[in-house]
Design a protein around this motif. Structure first.
Motif, PDB file in Angstrom:
ATOM      1  N   VAL A 281       0.774   0.978  -7.370  1.00  0.00           N
ATOM      2  CA  VAL A 281      -0.171   0.110  -6.520  1.00  0.00           C
ATOM      3  C   VAL A 281       0.551  -0.548  -5.417  1.00  0.00           C
ATOM      4  O   VAL A 281       0.461  -1.665  -4.929  1.00  0.00           O
ATOM      5  N   ASP A 282       1.638   0.021  -5.297  1.00  0.00           N
ATOM      6  CA  ASP A 282       2.799  -0.753  -4.485  1.00  0.00           C
ATOM      7  C   ASP A 282       2.756  -0.192  -2.896  1.00  0.00           C
ATOM      8  O   ASP A 282       3.670  -0.638  -2.115  1.00  0.00           O
ATOM      9  N   GLY A 283       2.212   0.772  -2.715  1.00  0.00           N
ATOM     10  CA  GLY A 283       1.961   1.470  -1.452  1.00  0.00           C
ATOM     11  C   GLY A 283       3.295   2.779  -1.459  1.00  0.00           C
ATOM     12  O   GLY A 283       3.445   3.446  -0.331  1.00  0.00           O
ATOM     13  N   TYR A 284       3.750   2.992  -2.411  1.00  0.00           N
ATOM     14  CA  TYR A 284       4.870   4.102  -2.468  1.00  0.00           C
ATOM     15  C   TYR A 284       4.905   4.761  -3.796  1.00  0.00           C
ATOM     16  O   TYR A 284       4.624   3.965  -4.742  1.00  0.00           O
ATOM     17  N   TYR A 305      12.902  10.128   1.262  1.00  0.00           N
ATOM     18  CA  TYR A 305      13.067  11.616   1.923  1.00  0.00           C
ATOM     19  C   TYR A 305      14.441  11.986   1.593  1.00  0.00           C
ATOM     20  O   TYR A 305      14.767  13.237   1.470  1.00  0.00           O
ATOM     21  N   THR A 306      15.521  11.061   1.875  1.00  0.00           N
ATOM     22  CA  THR A 306      16.882  11.605   1.559  1.00  0.00           C
ATOM     23  C   THR A 306      17.590  10.437   0.561  1.00  0.00           C
ATOM     24  O   THR A 306      16.786   9.583   0.133  1.00  0.00           O
ATOM     25  N   LYS A 311      11.630   5.464   2.556  1.00  0.00           N
ATOM     26  CA  LYS A 311      10.749   5.745   1.322  1.00  0.00           C
ATOM     27  C   LYS A 311       9.398   6.482   1.919  1.00  0.00           C
ATOM     28  O   LYS A 311       9.054   6.303   3.139  1.00  0.00           O
ATOM     29  N   VAL A 312       9.093   7.409   1.095  1.00  0.00           N
ATOM     30  CA  VAL A 312       7.614   8.032   1.116  1.00  0.00           C
ATOM     31  C   VAL A 312       6.840   6.992   0.830  1.00  0.00           C
ATOM     32  O   VAL A 312       6.816   6.190   0.005  1.00  0.00           O
ATOM     33  N   LYS A 313       5.514   7.386   1.426  1.00  0.00           N
ATOM     34  CA  LYS A 313       4.261   6.480   1.395  1.00  0.00           C
ATOM     35  C   LYS A 313       3.149   7.324   0.499  1.00  0.00           C
ATOM     36  O   LYS A 313       2.900   8.601   0.824  1.00  0.00           O
ATOM     37  N   ASN A 314       2.614   6.294  -0.308  1.00  0.00           N
ATOM     38  CA  ASN A 314       1.399   6.917  -0.992  1.00  0.00           C
ATOM     39  C   ASN A 314       0.592   5.972  -1.604  1.00  0.00           C
ATOM     40  O   ASN A 314       1.012   4.870  -2.213  1.00  0.00           O
ATOM     41  N   PRO A 315      -0.728   6.016  -1.534  1.00  0.00           N
ATOM     42  CA  PRO A 315      -1.704   4.934  -2.109  1.00  0.00           C
ATOM     43  C   PRO A 315      -1.788   5.219  -3.750  1.00  0.00           C
ATOM     44  O   PRO A 315      -0.973   6.013  -4.345  1.00  0.00           O
ATOM     45  N   ARG A 316      -2.836   4.716  -4.062  1.00  0.00           N
ATOM     46  CA  ARG A 316      -3.013   5.002  -5.656  1.00  0.00           C
ATOM     47  C   ARG A 316      -3.829   6.097  -5.697  1.00  0.00           C
ATOM     48  O   ARG A 316      -5.067   6.165  -5.820  1.00  0.00           O
TER      49      ARG A 316
END
Length: 619
Positions: A281-284, A305-306, A311-316
């Motif tokens: 739940v940190d946005g990543y 990414y490397t 950092k790559v982003k992703n929600p919950r």
């Protein structure tokens, strides 16, 4: 990157005085949700996971029910397809629908052909559990689909039928269990991660839960259960289990992150290392590597990414990685830093390649590409699976009501799989190419740009027809200053119809689209344009999902630390951005525009990166 040509009466269009060119090459977008083949279910459908059986069929397992997620009657079903998911045989119920919940199933096939199905089972028929009063005023939660016992049934006839008896997987108690409201006497858990086989042993993911409250799960971490004999033991009652990792806790969020660490997805790398990626739940999303078959793991970190890069982003939301037969990886995610369950449309994909690092093999990733979307932005697609068949790749997903399977476009995949090698100028769809250096200012003939929305002459009411076209702008710019309002491109008429690209308010570039009635704007990330620096900028206007993306110097603008979304939406009511017949380049620019390319389609992010690499060599 379209796949299906549509048929329409050109003579009728001409007789109505409409522009035939707007209709002459209509294509349908393969990425749209509607093109997926439906996998049957009841009302609710979740986790449509597929394996290939030894008799050549596809076997899909799913959690379903006549109510919503978590309601009574939720149970596990399976079904077979012999035509790659176009049609499905009759549903087989592993557990009869009733009050006792059976949920969240995953499949494992042994080399001998036996198939195992693992799932949650509320065997003791617990009807309420202690939960936080900030979410449950009486302190009791009556959703009980994520507790009980982790069980399995098996099939020896390729999924046509299942064992009458279910078998319990023995899972070691950990700190998170002892600290739950029942001190581990009742266990909270579930699983969405697919099992895998390595070196003669089977590994099955489990997500342990410590407490229930706002957002349902309020503490979680990931483990593996390993069996060294499940692939060979004929009597399921004799199968042995080991809980990994060693110690008293599982995979958690990185240091300083939140209490949520769940929905772990595992891949076995070419050197035998395990790669795991999972939601927080940190946005990543978080990730970790194990070099000793799951006993210990590297310190969790946010996926980048490397190596040690952005950092790559992703929600919950579920974010899964799969290793493909060609050695590359495909990764499903949602490309923004939300901290809740929302905004899972569109679906984005990265391609990964193994690289050496000081810690051993790691995976480095491409820039994001959209693979599935639908027009209702509130629809949420999730819980995917990947199937390879004769060099084709299929993806399953569900919006929790309808499960589908989609064949990914082979041309798209070929370009994506080559993300780390492409360094040439993309030619497909190129309608303006000005490569001379130092354009500042100049005026050129503006090519006719594809329309987004026209009249549907095949209907009696002549309603709107979404062409799902795209346009891409690709250029180099070197600005002495990045003061706002500098006009890089402009084809607008005096009434504002057309498009322009200007410098924005935050050391960035801003795109404006206008058809005389509707205007849409979006900007690149703050700080993405620096003074006295040659920048390559690709602006992709994707008329399928109605998304605008910026790729600057080969990197996708995802919002960084400044905003949740780096990509933005434009209005579905926008007709087109054809303005003046002339395109002004470099007007009021304090610096110079180096090259200009316009495409009559939405190019891929990987193609934009290829343009950057190719042009960089010649500057």
């Amino acid at each position: 990157m379209n796949s299906k040509t549509l048929s329409i009466d050109i003579e009728m269009i001409a007789s109505m005085g409409l522009d035939v060119d707007d209709y002459s090459n209509l294509k349908d977008d393969w990425r749209h949700l509607k093109h997926g083949n439906v996998i049957p279910s009841k009302t609710y459908s979740d986790q449509p996971y597929v394996i290939k059986t030894d008799d050549g069929a596809w076997l899909c397992v799913m959690t379903t029910g006549v109510g919503r997620e978590g309601e009574g009657g939720q149970h596990v079903i399976s079904q077979r397809s012999t035509d790659k998911g176009k049609t499905w045989e009759n549903i087989v119920e592993l557990e009869q629908p009733g009050q006792i919940e059976a949920s969240y199933a995953v499949l494992l096939k042994a080399p001998g052909g036996r198939i195992f199905c693992f799932y949650n089972h509320n065997t003791d028929n617990v009807r309420e559990i202690i939960a936080s009063k900030d979410a449950y005023p009486d302190g009791l939660c009556r959703r009980v689909d994520s507790l009980g016992y982790f069980v399995f049934k098996y099939s020896d006839d390729h999924g046509r039928s299942w064992s009458d008896k279910r078998y319990v997987v023995d899972i070691r108690e950990m700190e998170i269990d002892r600290q739950n409201p029942y001190q581990g006497k009742i266990r909270f858990f579930w699983n969405v991660g697919k099992p895998f086989i390595h070196d003669g042993a089977a590994y099955v993911s489990v997500h342990k839960v410590g407490s229930i409250g706002k957002g349902f799960f309020t503490r979680s971490e990931g483990i593996l259960v390993k069996s060294s004999d499940i692939l060979t033991e004929s009597d399921p009652a004799n199968i042995s289990w080991e809980t990994l990792p060693d110690g008293d806790h599982g995979l958690r969020a990185p240091s300083g992150g939140g209490p949520i660490s769940e929905e772990q997805s595992y891949s076995v790398m070419s050197d035998g290392s395990f790669f795991c990626v999972y939601r927080t739940v940190d946005g990543y999303p978080a990730c970790s590597y194990s070099r000793d078959e799951g006993h210990t793991w590297s310190e969790p970190e946010y996926l980048s990414y490397t190596y040690k890069g952005k950092k790559v982003k992703n929600p919950r939301a579920a974010n899964f990685a799969w290793k493909c037969s060609n050695g590359k990886y495909l990764y499903w995610f949602h490309n923004h830093s939300g901290k809740d369950y929302e905004n899972r449309n569109p679906v984005w994909m990265l391609c990964g390649a193994e690289k050496e690092s000081p810690e051993g093999l790691i995976i480095e990733w491409s820039q994001p590409e959209i693979i599935i979307y639908t027009d209702d932005t509130f629809i949420r697609m999730s819980y995917p699976d990947l199937v390879e068949e004769n060099n084709d790749i299929y993806i399953t997903e569900t919006d929790k009501e309808t499960a589908r399977i989609h064949k990914l476009n082979p041309e798209f995949l070929n370009k994506l799989f080559n993300f780390d090698r492409v360094e040439s100028i993309e030619q497909d769809g190129l309608i303006l190419d000005i490569t001379r250096v130092g354009i500042n200012p100049s005026t050129v003939s503006c090519p006719k740009l594809p329309k987004f929305l026209v009249r549907d002459v095949t209907t009696f009411d002549y309603k709107g027809f979404d062409l799902r076209n795209g346009i891409s702008l690709d250029f180099y710019v070197n600005l002495t200053s990045v003061l706002p309002g500098q006009n890089i491109f402009d084809n607008r008429t005096p009434e504002g119809r057309g498009f322009c690209v200007t410098t924005g308010d935050y050391e960035n570039v801003r795109l404006t689209l206008n058809d005389g009635m509707t205007e849409s704007c979006w900007s690149s990330d703050p700080g993405s344009i620096k003074p006295d620096h040659i920048h390559h900028v690709s602006i992709i206007i994707d008329g399928g999902p109605k998304v605008i993306t910026f790729i600057i110097d080969g990197k996708f603008c995802d919002g960084g630390d400044d905003r949740q979304f780096g990509w933005g939406r434009f209005s579905p009511n926008l007709y087109d951005i054809n303005g003046s017949d002339e395109l002004t380049i470099g007007k009021d620019v304090d610096g110079s525009v180096k090259t200009v390319r316009i495409y009559n389609r939405a190019i891929m992010s990987s193609e934009a990166v290829g343009n950057f690499r190719a042009t960089l060599k010649n500057l």
